[in-house]
Design a protein around this motif. Structure first.
Motif, mmCIF file in Angstrom:
data_model
loop_
_atom_site.group_PDB
_atom_site.id
_atom_site.type_symbol
_atom_site.label_atom_id
_atom_site.label_comp_id
_atom_site.label_asym_id
_atom_site.label_seq_id
_atom_site.Cartn_x
_atom_site.Cartn_y
_atom_site.Cartn_z
ATOM 1 N N LYS A 110 0.808 -1.226 0.000
ATOM 2 C CA LYS A 110 0.000 0.000 0.000
ATOM 3 C C LYS A 110 0.835 1.267 0.000
ATOM 4 O O LYS A 110 0.407 2.296 -0.476
ATOM 5 C CB LYS A 110 -0.941 0.015 1.205
ATOM 6 C CG LYS A 110 -2.051 -0.986 1.095
ATOM 7 C CD LYS A 110 -3.001 -0.871 2.265
ATOM 8 C CE LYS A 110 -4.106 -1.901 2.113
ATOM 9 N NZ LYS A 110 -5.074 -1.816 3.202
ATOM 10 N N ASP A 111 2.031 1.192 0.557
ATOM 11 C CA ASP A 111 2.842 2.386 0.758
ATOM 12 C C ASP A 111 4.070 2.370 -0.142
ATOM 13 O O ASP A 111 4.875 1.443 -0.072
ATOM 14 C CB ASP A 111 3.268 2.444 2.234
ATOM 15 C CG ASP A 111 4.019 3.692 2.578
ATOM 16 O OD1 ASP A 111 3.457 4.780 2.396
ATOM 17 O OD2 ASP A 111 5.169 3.567 3.029
ATOM 18 N N VAL A 112 4.237 3.384 -0.984
ATOM 19 C CA VAL A 112 5.367 3.417 -1.916
ATOM 20 C C VAL A 112 6.705 3.455 -1.181
ATOM 21 O O VAL A 112 7.689 2.896 -1.658
ATOM 22 C CB VAL A 112 5.228 4.581 -2.927
ATOM 23 C CG1 VAL A 112 5.432 5.927 -2.263
ATOM 24 C CG2 VAL A 112 6.175 4.406 -4.098
ATOM 25 N N LEU A 113 6.759 4.084 -0.005
ATOM 26 C CA LEU A 113 8.017 4.129 0.749
ATOM 27 C C LEU A 113 8.480 2.739 1.168
ATOM 28 O O LEU A 113 9.673 2.466 1.215
ATOM 29 C CB LEU A 113 7.874 5.019 1.985
ATOM 30 C CG LEU A 113 7.759 6.511 1.735
ATOM 31 C CD1 LEU A 113 7.532 7.250 3.043
ATOM 32 C CD2 LEU A 113 8.985 7.039 1.020
ATOM 33 N N THR A 114 7.545 1.863 1.468
ATOM 34 C CA THR A 114 7.897 0.502 1.871
ATOM 35 C C THR A 114 8.477 -0.287 0.702
ATOM 36 O O THR A 114 9.241 -1.223 0.898
ATOM 37 C CB THR A 114 6.670 -0.217 2.454
ATOM 38 O OG1 THR A 114 6.127 0.608 3.486
ATOM 39 C CG2 THR A 114 7.035 -1.549 3.046
ATOM 40 N N CYS A 115 8.138 0.102 -0.519
ATOM 41 C CA CYS A 115 8.676 -0.585 -1.704
ATOM 42 C C CYS A 115 10.134 -0.223 -1.959
ATOM 43 O O CYS A 115 10.822 -0.891 -2.713
ATOM 44 C CB CYS A 115 7.834 -0.244 -2.928
ATOM 45 S SG CYS A 115 6.143 -0.844 -2.782
ATOM 46 N N ASN A 116 10.609 0.835 -1.335
ATOM 47 C CA ASN A 116 12.003 1.252 -1.451
ATOM 48 C C ASN A 116 12.804 0.482 -0.412
ATOM 49 O O ASN A 116 13.070 0.962 0.674
ATOM 50 C CB ASN A 116 12.106 2.764 -1.229
ATOM 51 C CG ASN A 116 13.486 3.298 -1.520
ATOM 52 O OD1 ASN A 116 14.372 2.565 -1.945
ATOM 53 N ND2 ASN A 116 13.670 4.577 -1.303
ATOM 54 N N ALA A 117 13.149 -0.755 -0.751
ATOM 55 C CA ALA A 117 13.788 -1.683 0.186
ATOM 56 C C ALA A 117 15.139 -2.140 -0.342
ATOM 57 O O ALA A 117 15.444 -1.977 -1.516
ATOM 58 C CB ALA A 117 12.885 -2.898 0.391
ATOM 59 N N VAL A 118 15.917 -2.745 0.550
ATOM 60 C CA VAL A 118 17.214 -3.306 0.189
ATOM 61 C C VAL A 118 17.267 -4.721 0.753
ATOM 62 O O VAL A 118 16.886 -4.949 1.901
ATOM 63 C CB VAL A 118 18.376 -2.468 0.788
ATOM 64 C CG1 VAL A 118 19.719 -3.106 0.484
ATOM 65 C CG2 VAL A 118 18.336 -1.050 0.268
#
Length: 130
Positions: A103-111
């Protein structure tokens, strides 16, 4: 941030910072050198893929801010129009990727490091089982 390497493809997000000339250089350098274990020899699919600037102006700075790979077959992408547009532009499903939609685009920015996924504390309420 504009180049996402999944182990099978280089996805190059075209933008003001990464233009078509940059994509052409990556394609000429890496296009024939990548191992193609997961792709049939008869497949003429590009290894270095240009992704049009579908996320430009949508609160996402880089391609990898919206899409991350977990492994050579799995991508994280946001739910909604941003995720829909970028996955379509990448032809992710056609190239054999499964997308986990958050749901959250920030959470998709992962490593991913040594099998561990590190994400920002964005307050996302999405279950880990999703």
């Amino acid at each position: 941030g504009d180049v996402l390497y999944t182990g099978r493809h280089f996805f190059v997000g075209l933008s003001d910072r990464t233009n078509e000339r940059g994509w052409e250089v990556l394609r000429s350098v890496f296009g024939s050198r990548l191992r193609r274990e997961d792709v049939d020899d008869d497949d003429d699919d590009e290894v270095v893929v240009a992704v049009p600037p579908v996320i430009r102006g949508k609160s996402v700075l880089h391609l990898k801010s919206a899409v991350t790979h977990l492994d050579p077959h799995t991508l994280l992408a946001p739910e909604g129009p941003i995720g829909d547009e970028v996955l379509t532009a990448m032809k992710a499903e056609e190239r054999g990727y499964v997308a986990i939609r958050l749901k959250d685009v920030l959470t998709c920015n992962a490593v991913v490091v040594n099998g561990h996924v590190m994400v920002q504390d964005s307050g996302c309420e999405v279950s880990k089982e999703r």
